[in-house]
Design an enzyme around this catalytic site. Structure first.
Site, PDB file in Angstrom:
ATOM      1  N   LYS A 122      22.737 -25.585  -6.609  1.00 37.88           N
ATOM      2  CA  LYS A 122      22.926 -25.155  -8.003  1.00 37.88           C
ATOM      3  C   LYS A 122      23.348 -26.348  -8.861  1.00 37.88           C
ATOM      4  CE  LYS A 122      23.855 -20.431  -6.670  1.00 37.88           C
ATOM      5  NZ  LYS A 122      24.824 -19.456  -6.175  1.00 37.88           N
ATOM      6  N   GLN A 166      30.984 -18.085  -6.009  1.00 38.21           N
ATOM      7  CA  GLN A 166      30.051 -17.990  -4.880  1.00 38.21           C
ATOM      8  C   GLN A 166      30.523 -16.919  -3.888  1.00 38.21           C
ATOM      9  OE1 GLN A 166      27.087 -19.765  -4.589  1.00 38.21           O
ATOM     10  NE2 GLN A 166      26.731 -18.415  -2.853  1.00 38.21           N
ATOM     11  N   ASP A 189      25.991 -14.515 -13.564  1.00 38.42           N
ATOM     12  CA  ASP A 189      25.445 -13.848 -12.374  1.00 38.42           C
ATOM     13  C   ASP A 189      25.049 -12.406 -12.702  1.00 38.42           C
ATOM     14  OD1 ASP A 189      24.992 -15.190 -10.062  1.00 38.42           O
ATOM     15  OD2 ASP A 189      27.051 -15.052  -9.309  1.00 38.42           O
TER      16      ASP A 189
END
Ligand code: NAP
Length: 362
Positions: A122, A166, A189
């Site tokens: 990422k 994460q 997200d």
């Protein structure tokens, strides 16, 4: 005498095996006739698909064998590359016009190798398009309070436009508390319950759509696949993929069925779909017999299977048996190289949208 499998359009669920004779001039004679047939062969030396039409009164039909069609490969890798180029141009525009550089903060807790790899990828992707990345690495023993403190700081930091925690988190942490702490304006997200709620409501717009399902729909759009009015089956109902994918397809006016681990006759239900999105985590679960001829398949699954010929001792496969799908579907995503690269591209896209929204920049 050989045999072929065919679906019967007068009985949506019916799939039959039918014997036929093939003549030297390339014609076939079928032993029984039920109307227009969509036929696909399970015999490797024969054409994989053909459509036959003949009057219902006829006792036999004949048809020439067409050249073997095979599914179009939906190339997520190249679409994602194109999207990254578009994002890079947008980042430049934003910077030149108002001096703003989009920023993405990623919080990693623990030492899981796979999570560390995702975070590294990422970060690399952010750099490649000019997005600034902020990274926090906490040890496995870190407290939930520490994570919440970082989230709170990033929530208030105007140079951060997206915050990503994460997953999975260590078991002593409450994932819900942590995800709920990310402000909805920076929830790139798209996992915040408010964003999911807005996604589910008619006439409402979420601030962000979860990246993997968003990537699936983007692939359908970029490959010109009609969604409106189509029958779609989503296999899997997880919060991060299956459920939002089903909501997105419904927003696009597909008629959506969700198949999960308790579904009876998943094969029969899936075979009715024009569009299949599979997010299960079971290697090669969706076989050729699950697929309607001409369906479009998006395979989200990433499953390691043993492979002595691979230097790593394993290789990655999807939920869908790719070789069989290629013979029946109109289009299919490969694994790897399908949905995977799209997930990160959508994360970058969400981050840039967030920065633009923060400054009312169109
Ligand atoms: P998950 O949370 O484990 O959910 C799996 C879903 O599949 C559940 O809803 C489960 O049903 C259903 N399921 C399990 N076995 C089934 C069966 N035999 N028949 C029908 N449904 C079944 O997994 P996930 O996080 O959604 O991920 C799914 C797959 O996608 C994994 O392989 C993962 O690695 C991959 N993935 C890829 C990306 C990407 O970027 N390409 C991103 C995320 C995930 P129940 O709800 O009834 O348990």
């Amino acid at each position: 005498m050989a045999s072929i499998i065919f679906t019967d359009p007068f009985s949506a669920a019916a799939v039959h095996r039918l014997s036929f004779t093939r003549f030297s001039n390339g014609l076939v004679s079928l032993r029984r006739f039920v109307g227009p047939l969509h036929v696909f062969s399970h015999t490797p030396t024969l054409p994989r698909a053909l459509s036959l039409h003949a009057p219902r009164s006829s006792r036999f039909i004949t048809a020439s064998m067409a050249a073997e069609p095979s599914a179009k490969v939906i190339d997520g890798k190249s679409v994602a590359k194109q999207i990254r180029e578009e994002i890079s141009a947008e980042v430049t525009k934003l910077k030149e016009a108002i001096g703003v550089v989009p920023g993405l903060a990623v919080i990693l807790v623990g030492d899981r190798k796979d999570s560390a790899t995702y975070v590294r990828n990422k970060k690399k992707a952010c750099e490649s398009v000019g997005i600034k990345s902020f990274e926090v690495n906490l040890p496995n023993e870190a407290s939930e309070q520490e994570v919440l403190k970082y989230i709170s700081d990033f929530n208030g930091d105007p140079s951060v436009h997206g915050i990503l925690v994460q997953l999975p988190l260590p078991s002593h942490m409450n994932e819900q508390n942590i995800l709920n702490a990310v402000t909805i304006e920076k929830d790139v997200d798209g996992f915040h319950p408010l964003n999911i709620g807005l996604l589910a409501m008619r006439g409402r717009e979420p601030m962000f759509v979860p990246c993997t399902p968003k990537g699936c729909i983007e692939l359908l759009h970029r490959y010109g696949v009609d969604i409106k009015g189509k029958r779609a089956v989503v296999i899997g109902r997880s919060n991060i993929v299956g459920m939002p994918a089903a909501l997105l397809l419904q927003r696009e006016d597909a008629t959506v069925t969700i198949v999960h681990s308790r579904t009876k006759n998943p094969e029969e239900i899936t075979r009715q779909a024009d569009i299949i999105i599979s997010a299960v985590g079971q290697p090669n679960m969706v076989r050729g017999s699950w697929i309607k001829p001409g369906a479009v398949i998006i395979d989200v699954g990433i499953n390691p299977v043993e492979d002595a010929n691979s230097p790593r001792g394993y290789r990655l496969v999807g939920d869908v048996c790719y070789d069989e799908a290629c013979k029946i579907a109109a289009a299919v995503t490969p694994v790897p190289g399908g949905v995977g690269p799209m997930t990160i591209a959508m994360l970058l896209s969400n981050t840039v949208s967030s920065a633009k929204r923060a400054y009312n920049f169109n």
